[in-house]
Design an enzyme around this catalytic site. Structure first.
Site, short mmCIF file in Angstrom:
data_model
loop_
_atom_site.label_atom_id
_atom_site.label_comp_id
_atom_site.label_asym_id
_atom_site.label_seq_id
_atom_site.Cartn_x
_atom_site.Cartn_y
_atom_site.Cartn_z
N THR A 1 3.58 -11.52 29.72
CA THR A 1 2.59 -12.60 29.82
C THR A 1 3.28 -13.94 29.65
O THR A 1 4.24 -14.04 28.87
CB THR A 1 1.48 -12.45 28.74
OG1 THR A 1 0.71 -13.68 28.70
CG2 THR A 1 2.02 -12.22 27.35
N ALA B 1 12.95 -0.34 34.32
CA ALA B 1 12.28 0.90 33.88
C ALA B 1 12.56 2.02 34.88
O ALA B 1 12.88 3.15 34.50
CB ALA B 1 10.78 0.66 33.74
N VAL B 2 12.44 1.70 36.18
CA VAL B 2 12.63 2.73 37.21
C VAL B 2 14.09 3.21 37.24
O VAL B 2 14.37 4.41 37.14
CB VAL B 2 12.19 2.20 38.60
CG1 VAL B 2 12.62 3.15 39.71
CG2 VAL B 2 10.68 1.96 38.63
N ASP C 1 1.91 -16.36 28.22
CA ASP C 1 1.25 -17.05 27.10
C ASP C 1 2.04 -17.08 25.79
O ASP C 1 1.77 -17.91 24.93
CB ASP C 1 -0.12 -16.42 26.82
CG ASP C 1 -1.09 -16.59 27.98
OD1 ASP C 1 -0.84 -17.46 28.83
OD2 ASP C 1 -2.08 -15.84 28.04
N GLY D 1 -4.44 -7.72 26.00
CA GLY D 1 -5.48 -6.79 26.45
C GLY D 1 -4.87 -5.52 27.04
O GLY D 1 -5.38 -4.41 26.81
N MET E 1 -1.51 -23.71 30.70
CA MET E 1 -2.13 -22.43 30.32
C MET E 1 -1.66 -21.97 28.94
O MET E 1 -0.94 -22.69 28.25
CB MET E 1 -1.78 -21.37 31.36
CG MET E 1 -2.61 -21.46 32.63
SD MET E 1 -2.23 -20.06 33.71
CE MET E 1 -3.57 -20.19 34.87
N ARG F 1 -3.96 -19.53 27.16
CA ARG F 1 -5.15 -18.94 26.52
C ARG F 1 -5.36 -19.56 25.14
O ARG F 1 -5.46 -20.78 25.05
CB ARG F 1 -5.00 -17.42 26.44
CG ARG F 1 -6.33 -16.68 26.47
CD ARG F 1 -6.08 -15.20 26.45
NE ARG F 1 -5.63 -14.70 27.72
CZ ARG F 1 -6.45 -14.19 28.64
NH1 ARG F 1 -7.74 -14.14 28.41
NH2 ARG F 1 -6.00 -13.75 29.78
#
Ligand code: F6P
Length: 320
Positions: free
Chosen positions: A125, A23-24, A127, A104, A169, A171
């Site tokens: 993420t 991005a930078v 997940d 989120g 993991m 979620r």
């Protein structure tokens, strides 16, 4: 657009640094100024913002975690917090934002976009729980970390002829369990999308023992509505077989990103800054097959993807 910001938010994931770097450097290449916002929306509210140059992102591509640090911000969940965040962006003259995070964090980005800030969401993420994209940044690394843990645990489980329940993991999403379970040859994979059939798990354990299997690996996603210890206790009691648990925890979120994660991070982050430079509306960027895709941010967050039933069936067939 002249000035943009980039932040990472929520749980960190391997590949976030690769996304920040792209991005930078991509934004500077396209003629924009880039500001790094520390600690996600927390840093945005507090004005923890600094201009970045091409050297700010040197030597980070291979590193896990995020150089911008991250947080789960309760303050940003309030209208007051969001207003302060928007004012802070205005103070710095930042018109567009690259938000790297999970569900989120993307929803937070959507709130800001409703206040007039253009937001590009990148799926950061482990997940793999965002319905609009086949894969999220960090998922592949996490699966490989779990895979390596399964191999180690299998060695000792065989030596002791034990059953081991490994909690991973994800979620509410079972993808880490599913992918690591199939590729790691787990006897049983338990994911929240399907739930637990105790009889089936016991049957598989006993059948395995009867045909001389030395170990029994059960991969259980954390989203399953039963504690891992409780499950192990039930299995031990019903089968009479020694059953241990391993909760892999944060080991799954660290480590150097795989080539696949670096590729997704670099390609999607460059697409994000390209879109900002072109004056696009807010979008969510992801991958479909091998193609980088983007959708309206609000629409993307409504999209659902079911777990891969064929992978689950195959895992079952191959683990007899
Ligand atoms: O979203 C990533 C994740 O690692 C989930 O898999 C897990 O449920 C959660 O974050 C843990 O969050 P925390 O870092 O707040 O303990």
């Amino acid at each position: 657009m002249k000035k943009i910001g980039v932040l990472t938010s929520g749980g960190d994931s391997p590949g976030m640094n690769a996304a920040i770097r792209a991005a930078v450097r991509g934004a500077i290449y396209l003629g924009m100024e880039v500001y790094g916002i520390e600690k996600g929306y927390e840093g945005l509210i507090d004005g923890d913002i600094r201009q970045m140059d091409i050297s700010s992102v040197s030597d980070i591509l291979h590193k896990g975690g995020t150089i911008l640090r991250t947080a789960r911000s309760d303050r940003f969940m309030t209208v007051e917090g969001q207003k302060r965040a928007k004012q802070m962006l205005e103070s710095f003259g930042i018109e567009g934002l690259v938000v790297i995070g999970g569900d989120g964090s993307m929803k937070g980005g959507l709130d800001l976009s409703k206040m007039g800030i253009v937001v590009m969401g990148l799926p950061g993420t482990i997940d793999n729980d965002l319905g609009y994209t086949d894969y999220t940044i960090g998922f592949d690394t996490s699966v490989n970390t779990v895979l390596s843990a399964i191999s180690n645990i299998r060695d000792t489980s065989s030596s002791h002829e034990r059953t081991t329940v490994i909690e991973v993991m994800g979620r509410h999403c079972g993808d880490i369990a599913l992918y690591a379970g199939l590729t790691g040859g787990a006897e049983t994979i338990l994911i929240p999308e399907v739930g637990v059939d105790i009889n089936a798990v016991c049957r598989k354990m006993v059948q395995g023992r009867n045909r001389g299997k030395l170990h029994n690996i059960i991969i259980k996603a954390e989203g399953i509505d039963m504690s891992t210890q409780e499950l192990a206790d039930i299995l031990r009691e019903r089968t009479g077989m020694e059953t241990k648990i391993v909760v892999l925890g944060y080991i799954q979120r660290g480590g150097s990103p795989t080539a696949r994660d670096r590729m997704l991070a670099s390609r999607s982050a460059y697409k994000a800054v390209e879109l900002l430079n072109e004056g696009s509306e807010s979008r969510a960027i992801g991958i479909n097959g091998s193609e980088i895709v983007h959708y309206d941010l609000a629409d993307a967050l409504q999209m659902k993807r079911d777990y891969d039933k064929q992978v689950m069936e195959l895992a079952d067939i191959l683990s007899i």
